[in-house]
Each structure stands twice: as structure tokens, then as C-alpha cells.
Design a protein around this motif. Structure first.
Motif, short mmCIF file in Angstrom:
data_model
loop_
_atom_site.label_atom_id
_atom_site.label_comp_id
_atom_site.label_asym_id
_atom_site.label_seq_id
_atom_site.Cartn_x
_atom_site.Cartn_y
_atom_site.Cartn_z
N ASP A 21 0.83 -1.21 0.00
CA ASP A 21 0.00 0.00 0.00
C ASP A 21 0.86 1.26 0.00
OD1 ASP A 21 -2.34 -1.43 -0.07
OD2 ASP A 21 -2.67 -1.35 2.10
N PHE A 22 1.98 1.21 0.72
CA PHE A 22 2.92 2.34 0.71
C PHE A 22 3.44 2.57 -0.70
CE2 PHE A 22 7.33 3.79 0.86
CZ PHE A 22 7.20 4.98 1.55
N ALA A 23 3.82 1.47 -1.38
CA ALA A 23 4.32 1.59 -2.74
C ALA A 23 3.26 2.19 -3.66
CB ALA A 23 4.77 0.23 -3.26
N GLY A 24 2.00 1.78 -3.45
CA GLY A 24 0.92 2.34 -4.25
C GLY A 24 0.74 3.83 -4.03
N ARG A 25 0.88 4.26 -2.79
CA ARG A 25 0.79 5.69 -2.49
C ARG A 25 1.88 6.46 -3.22
NH1 ARG A 25 2.30 8.64 3.27
NH2 ARG A 25 2.34 10.76 2.41
N VAL A 26 3.10 5.93 -3.19
CA VAL A 26 4.21 6.59 -3.86
C VAL A 26 3.96 6.66 -5.36
CG1 VAL A 26 6.67 6.41 -4.40
CG2 VAL A 26 5.88 5.97 -2.07
N LYS A 27 3.48 5.55 -5.94
CA LYS A 27 3.23 5.53 -7.39
C LYS A 27 2.25 6.63 -7.80
CE LYS A 27 0.77 2.86 -10.87
NZ LYS A 27 1.33 3.64 -11.98
N HIS A 28 1.20 6.83 -7.02
CA HIS A 28 0.20 7.81 -7.39
C HIS A 28 0.70 9.25 -7.26
CE1 HIS A 28 -2.99 5.06 -8.29
NE2 HIS A 28 -2.85 4.44 -7.13
N GLU A 29 1.86 9.43 -6.64
CA GLU A 29 2.45 10.76 -6.53
C GLU A 29 3.45 11.05 -7.64
OE1 GLU A 29 1.88 13.15 -4.28
OE2 GLU A 29 0.43 12.05 -3.06
N LEU A 30 3.77 10.04 -8.46
CA LEU A 30 4.86 10.17 -9.43
C LEU A 30 4.37 9.96 -10.85
CD1 LEU A 30 7.60 8.15 -7.49
CD2 LEU A 30 7.42 10.64 -7.68
N ASP A 31 5.19 10.43 -11.78
CA ASP A 31 4.87 10.29 -13.20
C ASP A 31 5.77 9.28 -13.90
OD1 ASP A 31 2.87 12.26 -13.07
OD2 ASP A 31 4.38 13.85 -13.29
N ILE A 32 6.52 8.50 -13.14
CA ILE A 32 7.38 7.47 -13.74
C ILE A 32 6.89 6.10 -13.28
CG2 ILE A 32 9.41 8.95 -13.97
CD1 ILE A 32 10.52 7.65 -11.41
N PRO A 33 7.20 5.04 -14.05
CA PRO A 33 6.78 3.70 -13.66
C PRO A 33 7.38 3.29 -12.31
CG PRO A 33 7.45 3.73 -15.95
CD PRO A 33 7.85 5.06 -15.37
N VAL A 34 6.61 2.48 -11.58
CA VAL A 34 7.01 2.06 -10.24
C VAL A 34 6.93 0.55 -10.13
CG1 VAL A 34 6.34 2.10 -7.80
CG2 VAL A 34 6.38 4.22 -9.13
N MET A 35 7.95 -0.04 -9.53
CA MET A 35 7.92 -1.46 -9.17
C MET A 35 8.19 -1.58 -7.68
SD MET A 35 11.53 -3.25 -10.37
CE MET A 35 11.47 -2.75 -12.08
N HIS A 36 7.89 -2.75 -7.16
CA HIS A 36 8.12 -3.00 -5.73
C HIS A 36 8.26 -4.50 -5.52
CE1 HIS A 36 7.82 -2.93 -1.39
NE2 HIS A 36 6.71 -3.65 -1.42
N ALA A 37 9.18 -4.87 -4.65
CA ALA A 37 9.33 -6.26 -4.21
C ALA A 37 9.42 -6.26 -2.69
CB ALA A 37 10.60 -6.89 -4.81
N GLY A 38 8.71 -7.15 -2.07
CA GLY A 38 8.75 -7.24 -0.61
C GLY A 38 7.76 -8.26 -0.12
#
Length: 679
Positions: A281-298
């Protein structure tokens, strides 16, 4: 045909087309040889490319400069000779339709002063890193100039080696050590306020982009919230990513936290007993603040969570790194509609723990991972079909049955208990470690698919085995707890199995003598402490549980602290006796001074590994064709066993796992895999 599965949808990353959304993120398997990613490194990444993922990322800390030496056998990107090896790996991966990138980093203080060329490690400031224990030199202007050039040189080598891009490591490594206010105490132009602390990461990105041009992908793996006291919080982290993306960063791999200590590492590279995808969910919050692609592993090890992450727009690309160590053919299974055949990652943490103990990354229950040159992930059929009997349905027995079944043999498993699992079923009994049972469940399911017969409640004696007219007998009967190291009546000693299975209730005051140093003693102590007992753990080692690695021991120590568990090092339990009031008097001896003291407790629990249950093996040994002997050269070459000691016998006999001697799950599974692969 287009798929409705969100994981199978393609994705455009700048000029690159990812064929699906699943990535094996940058991680260090420690497979390099003298700093070079040679054949073992290639085969490891090639297998994942064959297995259908979109992007595999190598070099989980590929170092740009010699004063950032290999601390877990890392790749040396500061040497020109690395380029042909990168090219060879890139070509092999591309042949199977996957992309490949390499992580590029300077570890800063996160390494050792006593490795490689013994150059002083450098950082933004002089703070010692708890995990690697290095006191760094405060970087001077000429250090910074040199390191900026080193970053650009390393990126250029990756580009020349055919990599599709690079990823800059910016959590706990040098970029983060400059950016985090918790670690950067400088008062010059490279520190102080937000602008000063971000200057070094910005200059690194600028130097690389100027060197590699626009048609090369540069990613960033960053602790957007570093979770340090006085560190950078999420809003500051997001603004830093915006500024860095404006200078040339093309994607972000989101991290929450830091790697400064084993305790903080275990929150990022989380083991079993912790929530799945805790930072999604934290990663999703960060993604919605940015204009570049986002990945996450954890700890995203299951497909349902991965699909949710993509379908809900929380991520553009999902990292399933440890899941691919367990099964590099994960995405091929998805594509083929065989998801039920995926070998699960159980979150044991064996892969990461081995790195921090000086070894290479290995999967607890996939022995082929990291051994691709010796062991195939896909079991080939045998030329001649045989009849095999496996005695025991623990990890060694089930793996033997699985591989023999894949080879096309007719397999019967004889198990004394009413359920499978052996010692794994015991280890998985405590709630926090219950996911271990996935190792058993997957093999039982595979055996059913392959037509393997498992007979429970069958205590196999020699006559029962011979009645099956086998060509091959595999004895995988495991072991039983060894408590004979303590002088005293056996009925005064409780073993860890009795505690873990709740066969015996913990006493009010309990002394746990751990002369093994692995999970069983620690797990038993945790169960006893949770029951409300007063607990003391005694060990002859100079540290608690030296075989329990860095991602796993924090959970034990947290539990011990919460329950005020006492630990006593460098000490053996030598004797136990019943005293007048029916309690136990336990004698302890210091390993070095040989002085003795006594404790009065209600219960003594002893962990000293197991002794083999090998009666049926020795009953059959002289009747077997090979007298139980193993040609070890043939075993290691994956060649058939051809030793003959009894020409009149019609069956070969082997024993595996703890039926040989007390070892861990990985050793038991490896025993059976490489033996049966050539039968």
C-alpha cells in the motif's frame, strides 16, 4: 491471444517492451568468481528467462569502485574485463525474450574495511554501520569527484555489455548515506538542507546520463521513507524522486526502511511469520504521486497478491524475486495454466541468511537454484523404468519420490506416521513457522500428480520392503532427538520435538540447552516463553544460534526480550538430577574456565540434533546389490550408481537425509535430488 490476466499484460518502459509485469528484482546471489559474473551467474539468470518472466535484474550490489569492495562476493563493475561476461549473460537472456538490467552502486559504509584491497571505506559522514561494522572515512572533495566518474564508467560498461538498463541502489548505500539527514552530518555543499543532501545523488544521475545518452534506461531503488530516527520521511523522499527523475531516472523501485542492521533488514527482506506484501500500500501511495513507472518487491510470493498489485494500479511492475528462486518457471506455469504446480516460496529466508553467513544464495527447498550447471530444474525422464520403494515421507523421502516419479519410475512410499512431513511437520507446528509446511504440501501434490503411492501408518520392516520386489530402495527414515549428551536419567530430559508438537507442556521454569545452534532450540524456547514460563537458554557457543541467519534471528530475540528470556553463553549442561522437592538440579560448566554452577528448574529441554533411525537400512545392507555404498564421484557428476558388492541381489540400497546424519532441510532435499536424478 491477448490475456485477461493483469500479470500477462505487456508494459512499455521507455523504449523497452516488457512482455509481462513480473520482475526478478536486483539481488546478490554471491555467484561471482573473482568479481566476475561467469557461468554460474549466467545459468541462474538464464533459467528465469527460460521460465518466462519479463525482466531479470542482476548484480544486487555490483560495485563501481575498489573502495566499495565485495562484501557478499559482488560483481566488480570497476574492471573493464566485466564487459564480455555481461554481454554473454545479456545475449543468453535476450534469446528467451526477457530483458536484463544490472544494479550499479557504491556501498559507502555498508561494507568492510578488511576486504578486497583494504582501502578505507567512505561515506558522507563517519557513522559506523551496525551490520558490517565499518568505520568510514568522511568523503573528501577528491573522493566525490572520483566516485562520480566511477559511477559513469560502471554504467558505460553495463551499456557496452548489452544490458537493457541499470538500477541505482539508493537505500542504505552511498546515495542514501548522502541523502538521509540521519546519516549525513556535513555542513558543506554536500550536506545540510534538502538541496545539499540531494546534490550527490543528482550529480551521480547527471554523470551517468551524460555518459550513456537518452536511449538507456536508468532506474532507482530507493527507501522513499528510510524509517530512521531523524531520517527522510515519505514526502521528502517523493520530492527527491521527482527531482531525480527530472535529471534522467526512468523508473522507481520502492523501498520502505533501511538495511543498517539485521533487525531493520528483516523488516524489508521479511521472513515467514510476517505479513505478506506489508509495504504494498505504501508503494501504491508513492506511485500515485509520481509520473514514472514504479515497481516493488517485498514478500510478494503469491500470484493473487501480485495480480492485485497490478490490477488495482498500485504497481506497474511487481517483483517476485524469492518466488523465482523457489521456481524460476513461475511465469511459464501461469502462461500454461499450471499455477497449481508452482513450487512455493515459503519465506524461510535461507537464501538471504546464507549471504550474511558468507555463503551463496540457495533456496531452502529448490536444490537446483544456484546449481544449474549440476542439477536441472526440469527433471528428465529415465531411459529405463524401475520400481522404487522409498521409506519415509519427510523432506528427503518426498523429494526422492517426486524425482523418481518425474523420471517415470513406479514409486511406493512407506510412511510410519499418519501424515507426511517428518521433521518439517514438527518445525511447522508453531504458528510463526507454519508456512514451512508448504515444502511438504507441494511435494505431496506433485507425487499425486505423478502417480506415486504413499502408504501411511506403515512401519516398514525389511520383509515389507522386499515384498515389493524393488529395483531401488531409498531409506529416508530421518532421525530422532539426541539428548544423550547430558548425564542423568532419560525421563528427566525433554526434547525440543516434545515442546514444538505440544506433546509435553512447558514447566513454570525451564532451562533450554541448545547444543545445535539452529532453529529447533530457538523455536522451542520461543514456544516455552509464549506459554508464560521463566526461560533460560544455555549454549556452548559464543553467540546465540549461530546457524540462524540475519533475517530470522531478530524475531527470536524480540520474543526473548519481550518475555525476559535469559541467555547464557560459553556453557554446557553436563548433568541433571531430581532433587528432594521433585524439581531438577541442572549442572552447568563453563567451556573455558571449567567452573560449574547449578540451576534449579522444573524442566530441562535439550536440543542436540538427531541420531539416525537406520535399523531397516542395516537390515537390508548386506542383501543389497551395492551394500548401501555410494559412488560419490558419480553422484556429483549426476551419473548412475553402478557399484556392485553382491551379484546375487536385485536391488540397490541408499539412505538420504537425517537417516545418514543430522542436517538441515536443504541438505536432505539435495541428497535425494542428485541421487535420484540419475536413477
Amino acid at each position: 491471444m491477448p490475456s485477461n490476466d493483469p500479470l500477462l499484460s505487456p508494459f512499455d518502459l521507455k523504449h523497452l517492451r516488457l512482455k509481462n509485469r513480473v520482475v526478478s528484482t536486483s539481488h546478490e546471489p554471491a555467484y561471482a568468481e573473482n568479481g566476475m559474473p561467469k557461468d554460474r551467474y549466467l545459468r541462474y539468470h538464464l533459467e528465469k528467462a527460460k521460465g518466462g518472466l519479463a525482466l531479470t535484474m542482476m548484480g544486487g550490489a555490483a560495485c563501481v569502485s575498489p573502495e566499495s569492495p565485495a562484501f557478499v562476493n559482488n560483481i566488480a563493475l570497476y574492471r573493464d574485463e566485466v564487459v564480455p561476461y555481461l554481454t554473454k549473460i545479456g545475449d543468453a537472456v535476450h534469446e528467451h525474450g526477457a530483458l536484463i538490467m544490472c544494479q550499479v552502486t557504491h556501498a559507502g559504509r555498508r561494507t568492510s574495511n578488511y576486504e578486497g584491497d583494504w582501502l578505507p571505506v567512505v561515506s558522507a559522514s563517519g557513522d559506523r554501520e551496525p551490520q558490517h561494522r565499518a568505520f568510514p572515512k568522511v568523503a573528501e572533495d577528491w573522493d566525490i569527484d572520483r566516485i562520480l566518474t566511477a559511477y559513469a564508467d560502471a554504467a558505460e560498461r553495463c551499456q557496452a555489455g548489452g544490458m537493457d538498463g541499470i538500477e541505482l541502489m539508493a537505500y542504505s548505500h552511498l546515495l542514501d548515506q548522502f541523502f538521509s539527514p540521519a546519516l549525513n552530518h556535513r555542513d558543506d555543499e554536500w550536506g545540510g538542507d534538502f538541496e545539499g543532501r540531494l546534490r550527490f545523488p543528482l550529480e551521480v544521475v547527471r554523470a551517468i546520463r551524460a555518459r550513456v545518452g537518452e536511449d538507456f534506461v536508468i532506474g532507482l531503488r530507493m527507501g522513499v521513507d528510510d524509517e530512521r530516527a531523524g531520517g527522510n520521511a515519505v514526502d521528502e523522499g517523493i520530492e527527491a524522486v521527482r527531482r531525480l527523475s527530472a535529471e534522467g531516472i526512468d523508473f522507481l523501485s520502492v523501498i520502505k526502511g533501511n538495511l543498517d542492521s539485521d533487525n531493520t533488514m528483516a523488516k524489508i527482506i521479511a521472513p515467514m511469520g510476517t505479513p505478506a506484501a506489508v509495504h504494498l500500500d505504501f508503494a501504491g501511495r508513492v506511485k500515485h504521486e509520481l509520473d514514472i513507472p514504479v515497481m516493488h518487491a517485498g514478500r510478494i510470493a503469491d500470484l493473487a497478491t501480485a495480480r492485485y498489485a497490478i490490477s488495482e494500479g498500485l504497481l506497474d511492475m511487481v517483483g517476485m524475486t524469492r518466488a523465482h528462486m523457489a521456481d524460476p518457471y513461475l511465469m511459464q506455469r501461469v502462461h500454461d495454466g499450471e499455477e497449481d504446480r508452482i513450487r512455493p516460496c515459503v519465506g524461510a529466508g535461507y537464501c538471504i541468511d546464507r549471504l550474511y553467513q558468507g555463503g551463496e544464495a540457495l533456496c531452502l527447498h529448490n536444490p537446483a537454484t544456484g546449481r544449474e550447471a549440476q542439477l536441472p530444474h526440469i527433471v528428465p525422464p529415465a531411459a529405463e523404468k524401475k520400481k522404487a520403494v522409498v521409506v519415509g515421507a519427510g523432506p528427503a523421502g518426498l523429494e526422492a519420490a517426486r524425482v523418481l516419479g518425474e523420471r517415470g519410475h513406479t514409486v511406493t512410499v512407506l510412511e510410519a506416521a499418519s501424515t507426511p512431513g517428518g521433521q518439517i511437520a514438527i518445525a511447522a507446528a508453531p504458528e510463526r513457522r507454519r508456512d514451512l509446511i508448504g515444502i511438504v504440501d507441494w511435494r505431496v501434490q506433485e507425487c499425486a500428480r505423478l502417480g506415486v503411492t504413499i502408504r501411511y501408518n506403515t512401519y516398514a520392516e525389511a520383509a515389507d520392503i522386499l515384498a515389493e520386489n524393488p529395483d531401488v530402495v531409498i531409506v529416508a527414515t530421518g532421525g530422532i532427538p539426541n539428548t544423550e549428551i547430558v548425564d542423568g536419567p532419560a525421563n528427566l530430559i525433554t526434547d525440543t520435538w516434545q515442546i514444538l508438537t505440544r506433546e509435553v507442556k512447558p514447566g513454570k521454569s525451564v532451562l533450554v540447552f541448545d547444543d545445535n545452534g539452529d532453529h529447533p532450540g530457538m523455536s522451542a524456547a520461543e514456544v516455552i516463553a509464549d506459554a508464560g514460563a521463566e526461560v533460560e537458554v544455555v549454549t556452548p557457543e559464543r553467540i546465540i544460534a549461530p546457524l540462524v541467519g540475519g533475517s530470522n534471528y531478530p524475531a527470536y530475540l524480540k520474543n526473548f526480550a519481550e518475555h525476559s528470556v535469559r541467555t547464557t553463553l560459553n556453557t554446557r549442561v553436563t548433568k541433571v538430577a531430581r532433587d528432594a522437592d521433585r524439581r531438577l538440579t541442572v549442572t552447568l560448566e563453563d567451556e573455558y574456565a571449567h567452573t560449574t554452577v547449578t540451576r534449579t528448574v522444573d524442566q530441562l529441554v535439550v536440543e542436540h540434533g538427531t541420531v539416525p533411525v537406520d535399523d531397516v537400512y542395516f537390515e537390508l545392507k548386506d542383501r543389497s546389490r551395492n551394500h548401501g555404498a555410494v559412488d560419490q564421484d558419480a553422484l556429483l557428476r549426476l551419473q548412475p550408481q553402478t557399484l556392485v558388492a553382491n551379484e546375487d541381489s536385485t536391488f540397490q540400497l541408499f539412505r538420504v537425509g537425517d537417516a545418514v546424519t543430522s542436517r538441515n532441510i536443504h541438505a536432505a532435499i539435495l541428497d535425494s535430488n542428485r541421487l535420484c536424478m540419475a536413477i
